[in-house]
Design an enzyme around this catalytic site. Structure first.
Site, PDB file in Angstrom:
ATOM      1  N   HIS A  34      29.022  32.324   4.512  1.00 34.04           N
ATOM      2  CA  HIS A  34      29.661  33.794   4.582  1.00 34.04           C
ATOM      3  C   HIS A  34      30.168  33.795   3.154  1.00 34.04           C
ATOM      4  O   HIS A  34      30.204  32.879   2.560  1.00 34.04           O
ATOM      5  CB  HIS A  34      30.684  33.692   5.549  1.00 34.04           C
ATOM      6  CG  HIS A  34      32.102  32.809   5.210  1.00 34.04           C
ATOM      7  ND1 HIS A  34      32.021  31.544   5.656  1.00 34.04           N
ATOM      8  CD2 HIS A  34      33.129  33.440   4.772  1.00 34.04           C
ATOM      9  CE1 HIS A  34      33.083  31.101   5.082  1.00 34.04           C
ATOM     10  NE2 HIS A  34      33.808  32.250   4.631  1.00 34.04           N
ATOM     11  N   ASN A  80      32.533  31.371  -1.803  1.00 36.34           N
ATOM     12  CA  ASN A  80      33.095  29.789  -2.119  1.00 36.34           C
ATOM     13  C   ASN A  80      32.103  29.367  -1.235  1.00 36.34           C
ATOM     14  O   ASN A  80      32.234  29.554   0.067  1.00 36.34           O
ATOM     15  CB  ASN A  80      34.644  30.045  -1.745  1.00 36.34           C
ATOM     16  CG  ASN A  80      35.791  30.838  -2.510  1.00 36.34           C
ATOM     17  OD1 ASN A  80      35.289  31.268  -3.726  1.00 36.34           O
ATOM     18  ND2 ASN A  80      36.430  31.348  -1.943  1.00 36.34           N
TER      19      ASN A  80
END
Ligand SMILES: [Zn+2]
Length: 384
Positions: A193, A180
């Site tokens: 990440h 995301n």
């Protein structure tokens, strides 16, 4: 042979509370550091539950403890930056390339095991499974799209290694790596990440895609995604990028304002089955697509990057093929599509644009990137 075609150096360790951490280093590092934080040992008793939603025939994970998770911490308290003297983070090393570790606030797990078939209304089970965090770089600023080709390749190798390892855990039915990007879509940590969820059941989306593929196979004897790929390649109308091993196109019935799907030319179930040559082509193609998303407007575009991998289900796996879906709710420079009545309540998507317009926007963005060579993955590859 370029350095990035080698396997990363893998080093496995444990954090102070017992969680596993894995370093995927491009250069060998000793990793003698230890996690000095006074953390309470993690207990398998902390595992949440899954409840069966009989109305939809789906499992819902109930992980109430996640309400306490870290939310947009200041940069000097980032849990994904390397540890420094007096400032320990989730990553004990002072230097790393790519790191994977068990999520401190998992939606599923840490206990693993088999969720029994539902016995109908009122069924529940321990929320078995595993949730991992993947730090793409030790640099706090940036995004996946700003990584070098070598680093993107290392991340993909880490995802492949995790897919194989997590698939072998008891009761795991599906391994889902995803990213995301952007706080507009709920990102709680800005450090670049991604995450990996290993589910103890086949997710609703994988189930519906798997059943569609199964129906197609029963009718034609062929793999649905292979036939779609052929049709998209022949038409070319929505193709964004085509290589020897992968094609990227906007799906015929795209449902998001921005959407692209990357499909391997060969029947592979998941990332762990890709050859070296396929990995080497996928890394720059993936970077190119993410950079196009960011080049459409004059600010970074929030997106969800979802690796659809074949579930570990004897019926669905043979007819399912690895594919990457990158979607964004951004429908204008300052507007996001919200999932309202039709989409949220009925699951019935209505597109405000056409897939052909999306393809045109992504092609134009590629042209603009090509005009500024410093941005192109090919250029970085040559200079690496
Ligand atoms: Zn950071």
């Amino acid at each position: 042979m370029r350095a990035n075609l080698m396997q990363p150096h893998l080093h496995t360790s444990t954090l102070a509370d017992g969680r596993e951490i894995l370093y995927f280093d491009e250069v060998a590092r000793p990793h003698t550091e230890t996690d000095t934080r006074p953390l309470t040992p993690r207990s398998l008793e902390d595992t949440g539950e899954v409840r069966y939603d009989a109305l939809h025939d789906e499992w819902i994970a109930v992980a109430a403890h996640r309400g306490n998770r870290t939310y947009l911490p200041p940069a000097d308290q980032c849990p994904l930056c390397p540890s420094q003297p007096g400032r320990p983070s989730e990553i004990p090393a002072s230097e790393y390339d790519v790191v994977v570790f068990e999520n401190r606030f998992p939606s599923l797990g840490p206990a693993v095991g088999i969720v029994p078939p539902s016995q109908g209304w009122g069924s529940s089970s321990t929320g078995f499974g595993r949730c991992e965090v993947v730090a793409f770089t030790s640099e706090h600023e940036g995004s996946f799209g700003t990584l070098s080709v070598d680093r993107a390749h290392t991340v993909l190798q880490a995802l492949a290694q995790r897919t194989k390892a997590l698939s072998a855990l008891p009761g795991i039915k599906q391994v889902f790596p995803f990213e995301n990007r952007g706080k507009d879509i709920g990102v709680t940590l800005p450090h670049p990440h991604g995450q990996i969820y290993a589910y103890p059941y086949v997710t609703p989306r994988a189930q519906s895609m798997g059943l569609a593929a199964l129906k197609h196979f029963d009718q034609t004897g062929t793999v649905l995604l292979a036939d779609l790929l052929r049709a998209e390649s022949e038409s070319g109308e929505r193709v964004i990028a085509q290589g020897e091993h992968f094609t990227a196109f906007v799906p015929f019935a795209a449902r998001w304002p921005l959407e692209v799907q990357v499909v391997p030319h060969r029947q592979v179930a998941d990332l762990s089955e890709l050859s070296e040559a396929e990995m080497a082509e996928l890394a720059p193609m993936y970077l190119d697509l993410l950079r196009r998303f960011d080049a459409i407007y004059d600010s970074p575009t929030p997106y969800i990057s979802a690796w659809h991998q074949a579930p570990l289900d004897a019926r669905l796996r043979p007819v399912s093929r690895l594919n990457l879906q990158i979607t964004s709710p951004r429908r204008a420079a300052d507007k996001l599509k919200f999932l309202a009545g039709s989409e949220a309540a009925m699951g019935a998507f209505i597109s405000d644009t056409t897939p052909e317009n999306i393809a045109q926007a992504l092609r134009s963005a590629g042209d603009r990137l090509a005009a500024t060579p410093a941005n192109s993955p090919t250029h970085q590859e040559q200079s690496a």
